[in-house]
Design an enzyme around this catalytic site. Structure first.
Site, PDB file in Angstrom:
ATOM      1  N   GLY A  97     -11.110  47.154 -42.520  1.00 41.13           N
ATOM      2  CA  GLY A  97     -12.490  46.723 -42.310  1.00 41.13           C
ATOM      3  C   GLY A  97     -13.017  47.353 -41.030  1.00 41.13           C
ATOM      4  CG  PHE A  98     -17.034  46.684 -39.784  1.00 43.70           C
ATOM      5  CD1 PHE A  98     -17.739  47.875 -39.800  1.00 43.70           C
ATOM      6  CD2 PHE A  98     -17.410  45.688 -40.663  1.00 43.70           C
ATOM      7  CE1 PHE A  98     -18.806  48.060 -40.661  1.00 43.70           C
ATOM      8  CE2 PHE A  98     -18.474  45.859 -41.535  1.00 43.70           C
ATOM      9  CZ  PHE A  98     -19.169  47.046 -41.531  1.00 43.70           C
ATOM     10  N   GLY A  99     -12.860  46.292 -37.932  1.00 49.80           N
ATOM     11  CA  GLY A  99     -11.926  46.239 -36.813  1.00 49.80           C
ATOM     12  C   GLY A  99     -10.774  47.218 -36.971  1.00 49.80           C
ATOM     13  CB  VAL A 113       0.012  42.243 -45.970  1.00 46.90           C
ATOM     14  CG1 VAL A 113       0.897  41.524 -44.957  1.00 46.90           C
ATOM     15  CG2 VAL A 113      -0.261  43.669 -45.533  1.00 46.90           C
ATOM     16  CG  ASP A 125     -14.582  38.089 -39.856  1.00 47.44           C
ATOM     17  OD1 ASP A 125     -15.129  38.474 -38.808  1.00 47.44           O
ATOM     18  OD2 ASP A 125     -15.141  38.123 -40.962  1.00 47.44           O
ATOM     19  N   GLY A 167      -5.442  46.154 -42.731  1.00 45.40           N
ATOM     20  CA  GLY A 167      -6.857  45.932 -43.025  1.00 45.40           C
ATOM     21  C   GLY A 167      -7.711  47.077 -42.522  1.00 45.40           C
ATOM     22  CD  GLU A 179     -28.922  39.752 -44.695  1.00 46.51           C
ATOM     23  OE1 GLU A 179     -27.736  39.752 -45.062  1.00 46.51           O
ATOM     24  OE2 GLU A 179     -29.332  40.430 -43.739  1.00 46.51           O
TER      25      GLU A 179
END
Lengths: 418, 418
Positions: free
Chosen positions: B7-9, B73, B293, B5, B164
């Protein structure tokens, strides 16, 4: 006045009618006008789709006598003066058909699954996905044969679109992607341009064809002249006796006009273009006009006019003026004559060929002129700025701003005329 | 080190390992890192997909110890220390799972066909298509009931994403589209925000919830608090006893962690988050870490940390540093502690709420700070400039630059974790 299609022709007609005492309704399958000449840059990740598309509603938003409808045309009822849509009918007094063309496979529709054409936004994002995935698959490949196949790209068709795609894929591989892979060197990518005629860009003067040919060869494109594709499948292309293993085939060879001829029951040529009268109306239906890629029109020497944006625009303008005159005087007549504005094609990031009247230009100056002209021609201030900024950015950094693999593997919705 | 992944992490972990003496392999289903906090602006035509996405390969292109693989995966074989992909296995020494979350329907998966969530680029372009088409259908509608239904929008979920989206749809209707339609007035559009809790933005301080609530009401959003959705279908939403006819339902209510828990056979909470040890490793597998997450982690008071980008980033950084220390000393240990950087949400074009430590801000100044922070946090100079320019353009002209209806009617590929 009902106008079918908001391409260059339809939009030119709609805008030219803004002061005429008529009500205009523009019907298109898409909510945007697409600047097709730059579509190849979307397919090669240089521009984003919204840089070259503009909502039809916002283009015509301030034109009080114009309305826009998002719908798919299924036919025309000439006797009742109605356009048939999916779920309703729309009445017209005058009808302008500007529904363009789609790519065609000379009767080999089974090739479509492997050789994708380039006419719509969804085609461009699909090709972008295919081209970028090819490099990913080459990187992940475990045997040398499939790695080579994924690094082979074949462009079928040596007209402007084919030449532009071949050059753009080559630069994508050599420049934008060069540093980003570990197992493969994207510079090993091979691009083959297959052209059935004895030279590329056959509509240009021979000297410009040669210049473009040389430039593509310097960039590393393998050009096969007088070669005809005899088969396309998932593993490559057959060209006469030869065979090129390839995972990515771009189809820039043939187009077929939208089915307006069938809708009207009118006479067409082999690629479906409607034979129109000198005022672009359809024989037997003086209030129905066909323009742009859907119409077969000739220049003074009797040669068919090419499927270019300026031809469609001038035809749209001509029909709009004729209709505006008829609103005052029902007997007004006219005769369309094309004023050639030239031909152009880019070859990679820094070269182009331009032919305009007696002028023949090739190289970086032609590329500069081409860039300025296209920014000028784009509709919408925001798009002009965005494209100019993207080009400046690509030019300086060699990076491409839109390298996204989106969507899934399925082909986009079936080819359709509008 | 294999990282699942980008993403941010995952990306924070990969970049923080650049000087460590390890080889890093990042595996992701997509070729880009997505800046999810701005995804709602793509869904409402304010930004283009490529403005908020950056190719993973170009982010890590200069990091010599990092490689990137585009793959899906399907599982993890903890005993053999292998990651299972579609068509192969990849061995790891240390594994970092940062595969994020997807939207979830509390067991009502049949609602997905009508209420679409927002986690990926394809979700955003799908929602953009749905929202823009709703106005087109209202324009074409012949009976008042279906016209009203197409002009009704329902957003389910009163967290930041829901708030939003509701504000952005309202502004799209009232401002960007107002002049472009003839039969309908887009300003008649109604947006309903359905929230199960007694206030919107429940993770914020009550004063900020109230400020956001007031601001949304001024904009015209109809807020239903303490209301639970009991049904979604093609014609609308059922809320407890009430019913709202609507053609467009946006799902911002629930998320479910990616199936890492199943891959590992590890203990998870109700929404699939893996219970991890204080050093973020999985009980029973000290060389497997779960972050972002997908992990269930707690702050000092024992409350679960929210699914926010800063949490994932800090966890990625923490794991990277732990792994770098272990490369020198295999017995190194650590304990993750989150340093809160605040919460924020925008409400339309000119207002926001920010909560950071003791600071509580709402209104235009919060919006300015939010804008600057997000431009700063975006990866890639080109994206920073493009987003800043788009915002400036939207702000001055009220126009949206990406009002394209692309793709076809089918849902994007099934929800999937990475």
């Amino acid at each position: 006045v009902v106008i079918l299609g908001a391409g260059f022709g339809g939009l030119a007609a709609a805008r030219a009618l803004r002061h005429a005492r008529v009500e205009v309704l523009v019907i298109d399958r898409h909510n945007y006008h697409l600047f097709q000449p730059l579509l190849y840059q979307v397919a090669t990740a240089g521009l984003a789709p919204n840089d070259i598309a503009q909502p039809i509603r916002s283009i015509l938003g301030r034109q009080d006598n114009a309305a826009v409808m998002l719908a798919k045309v299924t036919g025309v009822d000439v006797a009742r003066k109605q356009v048939l849509l999916d779920d309703r009918r729309v009445a017209y007094d005058d009808l302008v058909i500007a529904t363009g063309a789609r790519h065609a496979y000379f009767g080999h529709d089974d090739w479509e699954a492997h050789a994708h054409g380039l006419k719509r936004i969804d085609d461009a994002t699909f090709l972008r996905r295919k081209i970028l995935l090819a490099f990913e698959r080459a990187e992940a490949a475990t045997d040398p044969a499939s790695r080579r196949r994924w690094l082979n790209f074949v462009v079928v068709g040596g007209g402007p679109t084919g030449v532009e795609m071949a050059g753009a894929i080559m630069e994508l591989a050599r420049r934008a992607l060069a540093a980003d892979f570990r197992a493969i060197d994207p510079r090993e990518a091979r691009v083959t341009l297959v052209q059935s005629a004895p030279r590329i860009l056959p509509s240009f003067a021979p000297g410009l064809s040669r210049a473009a040919h040389r430039r593509l060869e310097v960039m590393g494109v393998d050009i096969r002249l007088s070669s005809r594709v005899t088969g396309c499948d998932a593993l490559g292309v057959s060209i006469d006796a030869a065979r090129i293993e390839s995972g990515t085939i771009v189809w820039a060879a043939g187009v077929m006009a939208s089915p307006a001829g069938q809708w009207l029951g009118a006479e067409t040529d082999a690629v479906g273009r409607v034979r129109v009268r000198p005022d672009l109306s359809v024989p037997g239906a003086a209030n129905v006009f066909v323009i742009g890629d859907t119409a077969l029109t000739q220049d003074r020497r009797g040669r068919a006019l090419p499927g270019l944006a300026p031809v469609a625009k001038q035809q749209g303008l001509f029909v709009a003026r004729l209709l505006a005159r008829r609103a005052r005087n029902p007997k007004a007549r006219g005769r369309f004559a094309y004023r050639g504005v030239g031909l152009w094609a880019t070859i990679g990031r820094r070269s182009a060929v331009i032919q305009a009247g007696p002028v023949r230009l090739s190289g970086p100056i032609a590329w500069g002129l081409w860039s300025l002209a296209h920014i000028y021609l784009l509709i919408g201030f925001r798009n002009k700025v965005a494209v100019a900024a993207s080009w400046a950015w690509n030019y300086v950094t060699f990076q491409r701003g839109a390298r996204l693999i989106t969507g899934d593997d399925s082909n986009p919705a079936p080819r359709d005329a509008m």
